[in-house]
Design an enzyme around this catalytic site. Structure first.
Site, PDB file in Angstrom:
ATOM      1  N   LYS A  83       0.848  -1.199   0.000  1.00  0.00           N
ATOM      2  CA  LYS A  83       0.000   0.000   0.000  1.00  0.00           C
ATOM      3  C   LYS A  83       0.879   1.244   0.000  1.00  0.00           C
ATOM      4  O   LYS A  83       1.778   1.367   0.836  1.00  0.00           O
ATOM      5  CB  LYS A  83      -0.857   0.033   1.277  1.00  0.00           C
ATOM      6  CG  LYS A  83      -2.332  -0.177   1.089  1.00  0.00           C
ATOM      7  CD  LYS A  83      -3.019  -0.068   2.456  1.00  0.00           C
ATOM      8  CE  LYS A  83      -4.492   0.160   2.308  1.00  0.00           C
ATOM      9  NZ  LYS A  83      -5.152   0.285   3.627  1.00  0.00           N
TER      10      LYS A  83
HETATM   11  O1  G3P Z   1      -8.044   1.452   5.223  1.00  0.00           O
HETATM   12  C1  G3P Z   1      -8.651   2.673   5.365  1.00  0.00           C
HETATM   13  C2  G3P Z   1      -9.691   2.670   6.393  1.00  0.00           C
HETATM   14  O2  G3P Z   1      -9.239   1.912   7.407  1.00  0.00           O
HETATM   15  C3  G3P Z   1     -10.094   3.993   6.951  1.00  0.00           C
HETATM   16  O3  G3P Z   1     -11.298   3.813   7.601  1.00  0.00           O
HETATM   17  O4  G3P Z   1     -13.130   4.363   9.117  1.00  0.00           O
HETATM   18  O5  G3P Z   1     -10.805   5.178   9.597  1.00  0.00           O
HETATM   19  O6  G3P Z   1     -12.116   6.165   7.755  1.00  0.00           O
HETATM   20  P1  G3P Z   1     -11.863   4.945   8.582  1.00  0.00           P
END
Ligand code: G3P
Length: 219
Positions: A83
């Site tokens: 990534k």
């Molecule tokens: O991999 C990206 C993801 O984990 C972000 O999620 O919910 O932190 O916006 P969030």
């Protein structure tokens, strides 16, 4: 649509695998940090539980360092996808790693033109963040729809992965928008099963059956 779990937690990943539904896992520096083990160990352990694409994120910010880190992550297991963040140095690293046959998931995508750059650099996966756009009153699902449209217009093979998924509605709309993958916390995966009429219907079936045969057996 492929379903990935968005966590580095082995217990949650194991629980998802037991449903027979998990096609892969995405991690990021925050979810890896939560588990408190070096990324190599945690990613190797995840690769032993899930036979699918396992995304592991670099933490350096220059192309030269990201390339070295990406090569090291890719050596952990053939299922590892590196990534890289959607910054200038991240796109340079994506181009270099992809040219070496290492698959790259370009993350932290918030615009369709960012996604266009990632596809042109040879990204295997693009990760637009739906929830974080919704958080600032921008419709995150429009981003998915626009990226799918652009990639189809030019036949880019890059897979669209809906990330920052917060609700079952995000999963529904990502599937309707034609996203190839949705990555979600275990909690969201678990919510996808639920419908009150399913529970009510099953309870009625079982009650009817039991009543009929209990009477016969007792009788
Ligand atoms: O991999 C990206 C993801 O984990 C972000 O999620 O919910 O932190 O916006 P969030």
């Amino acid at each position: 649509m492929r379903i990935f779990l968005d966590t580095a937690n082995l217990k949650e990943i194991q629980a998802g695998v037991e449903y027979g539904l998990v096609d892969g896992v995405t991690t990021n520096p925050t979810t890896i940090a939560k588990e408190g083990r070096p990324i190599e160990e945690q990613i190797r352990a995840i690769c032993n539980v899930v036979d699918g694409d396992i995304s592991a994120e670099v933490v350096s910010t220059t192309a030269r360092e990201m390339i070295a880190e990406g090569q090291a992550l890719a050596r952990i297991h053939p299922n590892v996808v590196v990534k890289c963040p959607l910054i200038r140095e991240g796109i340079k690293a994506t181009f270099a790693l992809s040219s070496q046959g290492i698959r790259v998931n370009v993350t932290l995508c918030f615009t369709p033109v960012q996604a266009l750059l990632a596809a042109k650099a040879g990204a295997y996966i693009i990760s637009p963040f739906i929830g974080r756009l919704d958080d600032i009153a921008i419709n995150g699902m429009d981003l998915i729809r626009n990226i799918v449209k652009i990639y189809n217009n030019y036949g880019y093979p890059t897979k669209v992965l809906a990330a920052s998924v917060r609700t079952p509605i995000h999963v529904l709309e990502a599937a309707l928008a034609g996203a190839h993958i949705a990555t979600m916390p275990f909690k969201v995966l678990d919510m996808l099963f639920h419908h009150p009429l399913t529970d009510k219907g099953l309870a009625a079936f079982l009650a009817d059956y039991q009543k009929a045969f209990q009477e016969t057996t007792v009788g």
